[in-house]
Design an enzyme around this catalytic site. Sequence first.
Site, PDB file in Angstrom:
ATOM      1  N   SER A   1     -15.563  23.074  -1.248  1.00 46.37           N
ATOM      2  CA  SER A   1     -17.024  23.014  -1.249  1.00 46.37           C
ATOM      3  C   SER A   1     -17.538  21.644  -0.860  1.00 46.37           C
ATOM      4  O   SER A   1     -16.927  20.616  -1.193  1.00 46.37           O
ATOM      5  CB  SER A   1     -17.539  23.367  -2.645  1.00 46.37           C
ATOM      6  OG  SER A   1     -18.917  23.076  -2.792  1.00 46.37           O
TER       7      SER A   1
ATOM      8  N   GLU B   1     -19.836  20.299  -2.303  1.00 47.74           N
ATOM      9  CA  GLU B   1     -20.173  19.616  -3.557  1.00 47.74           C
ATOM     10  C   GLU B   1     -19.117  18.572  -3.936  1.00 47.74           C
ATOM     11  O   GLU B   1     -19.380  17.707  -4.773  1.00 47.74           O
ATOM     12  CB  GLU B   1     -20.339  20.634  -4.681  1.00 47.74           C
ATOM     13  CG  GLU B   1     -21.605  21.452  -4.611  1.00 47.74           C
ATOM     14  CD  GLU B   1     -22.859  20.656  -4.999  1.00 47.74           C
ATOM     15  OE1 GLU B   1     -22.729  19.696  -5.778  1.00 47.74           O
ATOM     16  OE2 GLU B   1     -23.952  21.004  -4.504  1.00 47.74           O
TER      17      GLU B   1
ATOM     18  N   TYR C   1     -18.435  21.286 -11.615  1.00 50.32           N
ATOM     19  CA  TYR C   1     -18.046  22.198 -10.541  1.00 50.32           C
ATOM     20  C   TYR C   1     -17.416  21.427  -9.385  1.00 50.32           C
ATOM     21  O   TYR C   1     -16.348  21.801  -8.875  1.00 50.32           O
ATOM     22  CB  TYR C   1     -19.271  22.974 -10.050  1.00 50.32           C
ATOM     23  CG  TYR C   1     -19.044  23.760  -8.782  1.00 50.32           C
ATOM     24  CD1 TYR C   1     -18.391  24.988  -8.816  1.00 50.32           C
ATOM     25  CD2 TYR C   1     -19.492  23.278  -7.546  1.00 50.32           C
ATOM     26  CE1 TYR C   1     -18.181  25.719  -7.653  1.00 50.32           C
ATOM     27  CE2 TYR C   1     -19.287  24.001  -6.390  1.00 50.32           C
ATOM     28  CZ  TYR C   1     -18.625  25.220  -6.444  1.00 50.32           C
ATOM     29  OH  TYR C   1     -18.413  25.928  -5.283  1.00 50.32           O
TER      30      TYR C   1
END
Length: 344
Positions: free
Chosen positions: A135, A137, A159
């Site tokens: 990801s 992120e 996360y």
Amino acid sequence: MTRRALISGITGQDGTYLAEHLVEEGYEVWGIVRGHDDTRAARLRHLVSDVRLIRGDLLDQTSLISAVDQVQPDEVYNLGAISFVPLSWQQSGITSEVTGLGVMRMLEAIRIVSGISASRTAQLGSQIRFYQASSSEMFGKVRETPQNEQTPFHPRSPYGVAKSYGHYTTQNYRESYGMYAVSGILFNHESPRRGPEFVTRKVSLGVARIKLGLSETLRLGNLDARRDWGYAGDYVKAMRQMMAQPVPSDFVVGTGIMSSVRTLVEHAFSHAGLDWRGHVVIDPSLVRPAEVDLLCADPKRARAQLGWEPVVSFEELVRMMVDADLAQLSGRSSPIDSPVAEHF
């Protein structure tokens, strides 16, 4: 000979689009599901009828070994995760177990079933190929813009930390055991199947409710956060293209274009003939504890090596999502067309 794919997270947004794509490409598709949730299975089969399900859980090593052994897949796509970033602060332990350690458990299942060890490394031509859903992120507090395959990670949420663990674990199994293991560092990708807790779907649902007179306001957090948004149906094609490369490696996948949450809101309300300024309420409680201000992909390598290009533009995506939610809320389409939430 028909190729066989096994997908974790098959009932989520990406899982359903990937299953559709692989079926269209002639694959036999299997999906890992937890427990006996008939509602999720029914929704999946409504979207993709030609798919087979097998029980398994990213928290349970034995169940994953059993699933891989029974299916004997050519390719495994690990899309399962607890993927709603704000929830990861409230449930950091389970996020780490599923989104992080779940990757290791899946790789271990493949390694064990394949009989791979430190003294018996894999042969690329005949082994199970593994895809990990990494990801953007992971970049978090970005060191450079745009972000590419060499940009250092600085995750800003549990996360993002868990995804970084899964990403590095995938690299480690590739380098330690010679396994065909790749990670797709995908930037934000959305669709009408996105869970309603995510900001894009929250906006499209909110706009539809206001347009139909079911609500007056939409509560949002940071309107200045900027993201690289694309269409999930385009991005799953990049996953398969990564798995088709002769040598495994990781790729950044995105559009290379940033838009703010404010721009998302403006496009969505405008498409419905509404002025957002009369309906959006800023709620400080919805702002992340550690914000990721901007994410923007540098997808040059994916375009050059995979031949991948996004087809649906950001503006088209927003219109697609608003139209889908208007149709659903007005009864012109079934709510079964979109998954309940993101699943592992």
